[in-house]
Motif scaffolding. Structure first.
Motif, PDB file in Angstrom:
ATOM      1  N   VAL A  25       1.032  -0.894   0.086  1.00 49.30           N
ATOM      2  CA  VAL A  25       0.488   0.017  -0.428  1.00 49.30           C
ATOM      3  C   VAL A  25       1.150   1.039   0.183  1.00 49.30           C
ATOM      4  N   PRO A  26      -0.102   2.357  -0.425  1.00 44.79           N
ATOM      5  CA  PRO A  26       0.708   3.472  -0.487  1.00 44.79           C
ATOM      6  C   PRO A  26       1.624   4.192   1.077  1.00 44.79           C
ATOM      7  N   TYR A  27       2.237   4.848   1.203  1.00 44.76           N
ATOM      8  CA  TYR A  27       2.972   6.230   1.706  1.00 44.76           C
ATOM      9  C   TYR A  27       2.129   6.793   2.877  1.00 44.76           C
ATOM     10  N   GLY A  28       1.662   6.576   3.756  1.00 43.22           N
ATOM     11  CA  GLY A  28       0.146   7.402   4.344  1.00 43.22           C
ATOM     12  C   GLY A  28      -1.400   6.321   4.617  1.00 43.22           C
ATOM     13  N   HIS A  29      -0.363   5.407   3.525  1.00 43.26           N
ATOM     14  CA  HIS A  29      -2.573   3.987   4.254  1.00 43.26           C
ATOM     15  C   HIS A  29      -2.037   3.633   5.403  1.00 43.26           C
ATOM     16  N   PRO A  30      -2.857   3.289   6.506  1.00 43.46           N
ATOM     17  CA  PRO A  30      -2.767   2.823   8.010  1.00 43.46           C
ATOM     18  C   PRO A  30      -2.315   1.123   8.023  1.00 43.46           C
ATOM     19  N   ASN A  31      -2.440   0.774   6.389  1.00 50.31           N
ATOM     20  CA  ASN A  31      -1.552  -0.501   6.557  1.00 50.31           C
ATOM     21  C   ASN A  31      -0.044  -0.552   6.253  1.00 50.31           C
ATOM     22  N   PHE A  32       0.303   0.539   6.097  1.00 50.50           N
ATOM     23  CA  PHE A  32       1.765   0.520   5.439  1.00 50.50           C
ATOM     24  C   PHE A  32       2.900   0.553   6.655  1.00 50.50           C
ATOM     25  N   GLY A  33       3.989  -0.663   5.843  1.00 56.49           N
ATOM     26  CA  GLY A  33       5.095  -0.503   7.300  1.00 56.49           C
ATOM     27  C   GLY A  33       4.527  -1.979   7.618  1.00 56.49           C
ATOM     28  N   LYS A  34       2.788  -2.390   7.550  1.00 55.78           N
ATOM     29  CA  LYS A  34       2.748  -3.783   8.255  1.00 55.78           C
ATOM     30  C   LYS A  34       3.304  -5.010   8.115  1.00 55.78           C
ATOM     31  N   ILE A  35       3.518  -6.039   8.876  1.00 55.10           N
ATOM     32  CA  ILE A  35       3.643  -7.258   8.343  1.00 55.10           C
ATOM     33  C   ILE A  35       2.077  -7.755   8.527  1.00 55.10           C
ATOM     34  N   GLU A  36       2.109  -9.041   8.085  1.00 58.61           N
ATOM     35  CA  GLU A  36       1.070  -9.845   8.149  1.00 58.61           C
ATOM     36  C   GLU A  36       1.624 -11.456   7.799  1.00 58.61           C
TER      37      GLU A  36
END
Length: 276
Positions: free
Chosen positions: A65-76
């Motif tokens: 997802v693009p920078y600024g998205h709530p899930n940016f940088g998250k892993i699953e």
């Protein structure tokens, strides 16, 4: 000559123009990826077919997802890791289950023409095909309760469902054994495994040795599954649930969650009446 020498000397180094070959050109600043855009996750299939092509064996993936998205940088967790964890839970539940002598207990091998068993047979068959809420089978010794509970468990296992089937005394023994210094399983891990079993089949409610510890642990397990409405099958010899602790009897009597079936008085000993 002096000016030329100086020009060469200047050009031979790394000057403000960024020239190392004698040619004067402006330095181009290095390009870095913009922090505003998340780099896409590579999807190239690995050469080794055993390695997940999505996570490359890491077990986790990043949100693309693009920078600024709530899930940016998250892993699953990757789907491969989730599948592996589910298989491990199934294996652990199967290891705890007592299916050795119950593998042949199926609906096909149950004689539903024996008097007094038809309602219980129908209830168990319907529950096995759509496990929702709880099913309580009540009847005297030998009426076929365990066969029907095992038949439901075997059918669900055949449909790749995570099932734990055990007698209540053995379930409590498993929990008690975790307190031993040599135990390789922690109590919390085993208790959570039992609580989160896809379908829990508990045979012989009321047959356990009653102690404050046993009553409390059994209540905690059943109450947690009751609150979650987790699919659970319970068998008991206690007609009208007499002899069952009040707290557990209250939950087993909730018609909003529990379907309770009592074998007919003609059921008697199923083992003696079934057709060979």
């Amino acid at each position: 000559m002096e000016a030329k020498t100086m020009s060469l000397a200047i050009g031979s180094g790394s000057d403000a123009w960024g020239s190392r070959d004698g040619l004067q050109r402006p330095m181009v600043p290095p390009k870095f990826p913009s922090p505003a855009i998340q780099q896409p996750i590579p999807r190239v299939i690995a050469a080794d077919s055993q390695v997940c092509p999505r996570c490359k064996g890491a077990g986790y993936t990043r949100h693309d997802v693009p920078y600024g998205h709530p899930n940016f940088g998250k892993i699953e967790k990757c789907t491969c890791k989730l599948a592996a964890e589910r298989e491990k839970r199934k294996h652990d539940l199967l290891r705890l289950s007592q299916l050795g002598g119950l593998a042949g207990k199926t609906f096909a091998s149950f004689d539903w023409l024996v008097p007094g068993v038809q309602e219980a047979y129908t209830a168990a068959w319907e529950y096995a095909h759509c496990p929702d809420g709880w099913l309580v089978l009540i009847g005297t010794h030998g009426c076929g309760k365990t066969h029907l509970a095992a038949a439901a468990a075997n059918l669900l296992l055949g449909r790749d469902q995570p099932v734990l089937i055990t007698t209540i005394p053995d379930l409590l023994d498993h929990l008690r054994a975790t307190y031993a210094p040599t135990s390789e399983v922690a109590y919390d891990s085993l208790y959570t495994l039992m609580c989160e079993a896809g379908v829990l089949v508990l045979d012989d409610l009321g047959a356990q040795h009653t102690t404050p510890w046993a009553e409390e642990k059994l209540f905690q397990l059943l109450n947690r599954r009751y609150v979650w409405r987790s699919p659970t099958i319970v068998t008991t010899n206690h007609i009208r649930l007499s002899g069952v602790s009040e707290r557990i009897r209250s939950r087993l009597s909730d018609i909003g969650v529990v379907r309770s079936v009592t074998f007919g008085p003609a059921a008697g000993d199923y083992r003696l009446q079934k057709r060979r």
